[in-house]
Scaffold this motif. Sequence first.
Motif, PDB file in Angstrom:
ATOM      1  N   ALA A   1      -0.564  -0.474  -3.478  1.00  0.00           N
ATOM      2  CA  ALA A   1      -1.658   0.487  -3.457  1.00  0.00           C
ATOM      3  C   ALA A   1      -1.092   1.839  -3.048  1.00  0.00           C
ATOM      4  O   ALA A   1      -0.390   1.933  -2.063  1.00  0.00           O
ATOM      5  CB  ALA A   1      -2.724   0.039  -2.485  1.00  0.00           C
TER       6      ALA A   1
ATOM      7  N   GLU B   1      -3.407   1.397  -7.423  1.00  0.00           N
ATOM      8  CA  GLU B   1      -2.600   0.201  -7.248  1.00  0.00           C
ATOM      9  C   GLU B   1      -1.592   0.034  -8.375  1.00  0.00           C
ATOM     10  O   GLU B   1      -1.857   0.430  -9.508  1.00  0.00           O
ATOM     11  CB  GLU B   1      -3.491  -1.042  -7.200  1.00  0.00           C
TER      12      GLU B   1
ATOM     13  N   VAL C   1       0.856  -1.171   0.000  1.00  0.00           N
ATOM     14  CA  VAL C   1       0.000   0.000   0.000  1.00  0.00           C
ATOM     15  C   VAL C   1       0.887   1.214   0.000  1.00  0.00           C
ATOM     16  O   VAL C   1       1.834   1.261   0.743  1.00  0.00           O
ATOM     17  CB  VAL C   1      -0.865   0.063   1.264  1.00  0.00           C
TER      18      VAL C   1
ATOM     19  N   PHE D   1       0.349  -6.504  -5.066  1.00  0.00           N
ATOM     20  CA  PHE D   1       0.228  -5.180  -5.687  1.00  0.00           C
ATOM     21  C   PHE D   1       0.728  -4.101  -4.730  1.00  0.00           C
ATOM     22  O   PHE D   1       0.923  -4.331  -3.539  1.00  0.00           O
ATOM     23  CB  PHE D   1      -1.232  -4.911  -6.074  1.00  0.00           C
TER      24      PHE D   1
END
Length: 314
Positions: free
Chosen positions: A46, A56, A9, A44
């Motif tokens: 973000a 993302e 993130v 991923f």
Amino acid sequence: MRMITMVVVIAVLASPAARSAEPVSFSPAALMSRQTAGNHAEFFIAVFPPAGKEFEILLPLTPRWFAYGPSGRSVYATALVDTGRGSITTQPGILKIDLDPVRVSNIEGLDAFYSLGPFAVSQGEDLVVSGGSKGNYPAGSCGVYEIRLPAGDIRAAVETSDCRAGSPWRVLSLSPEKTEALISANRSLGVLDLAKGSITKVEGQLSKGSFSPDGRWIAAIQINNPNPPKIILIDRSDLTKRRDLGASEDSEAVWSPDSKFLLHAVYRPACPSENPLALETLEVQTGARSVIKESICNSGSSRQIGWVRSNIKR
């Protein structure tokens, strides 16, 4: 070594109180994953920009060990691969993943290693320092190695043949001058002189840590059993000089590129178990802490956090 499931993130750092102000150069980040169709894990990054909705960056691999490039435009990882026989194994070598656009490339020259541990990347991204084991398991040697980029030239900073449990040293951080590595061994922290191979123990019950980009400090997690752990600053010019940043329940300390803030993840009991964290910045000068609101229950569970450039294309 412990394998962890990660999720990325990313959030943008301004002064923590200035999330609606003009964007700054870097954004806080956390590595994250989610389950897709067929019960596969998708990893991923973000991103939380200072204004607007988070976005993302999908990673086309399954990371094991992971590090953010100090440029903010790349990340580095060792990768797990499916053997096709119901098990997974670690792919040899270290991968560089450019983020804008996403592109994966192999770091050359690492065929001699049968395993690589946690690693750190230099500010110029021309040097990786990693724990690793060479030769055919369980024979060979292990230690801490300098890996010059892009050629992949390798030099042992410290090495041993006692590799029963893999490399006895875990690399945590690399100094901005590329002369020292912060390592952990035998449940303590040490500063490894890369040229001499000598290790200076950092006294105290300390876990994890990182050099500040300006070279002044080491941020470390002080274990205070039975009390919760907390972040302290250690003066690099005198490792006995410490500064208490005054909180508790800290589990990591990741410097912002300007050395003004530390980033860490905080547990939020009200969040779901698969996504229990939020990102929090700590202003080094004042000790002020600020939770990034968009990251609450939206930062995964891996604590693989760092910084990326705010102007990565969406």
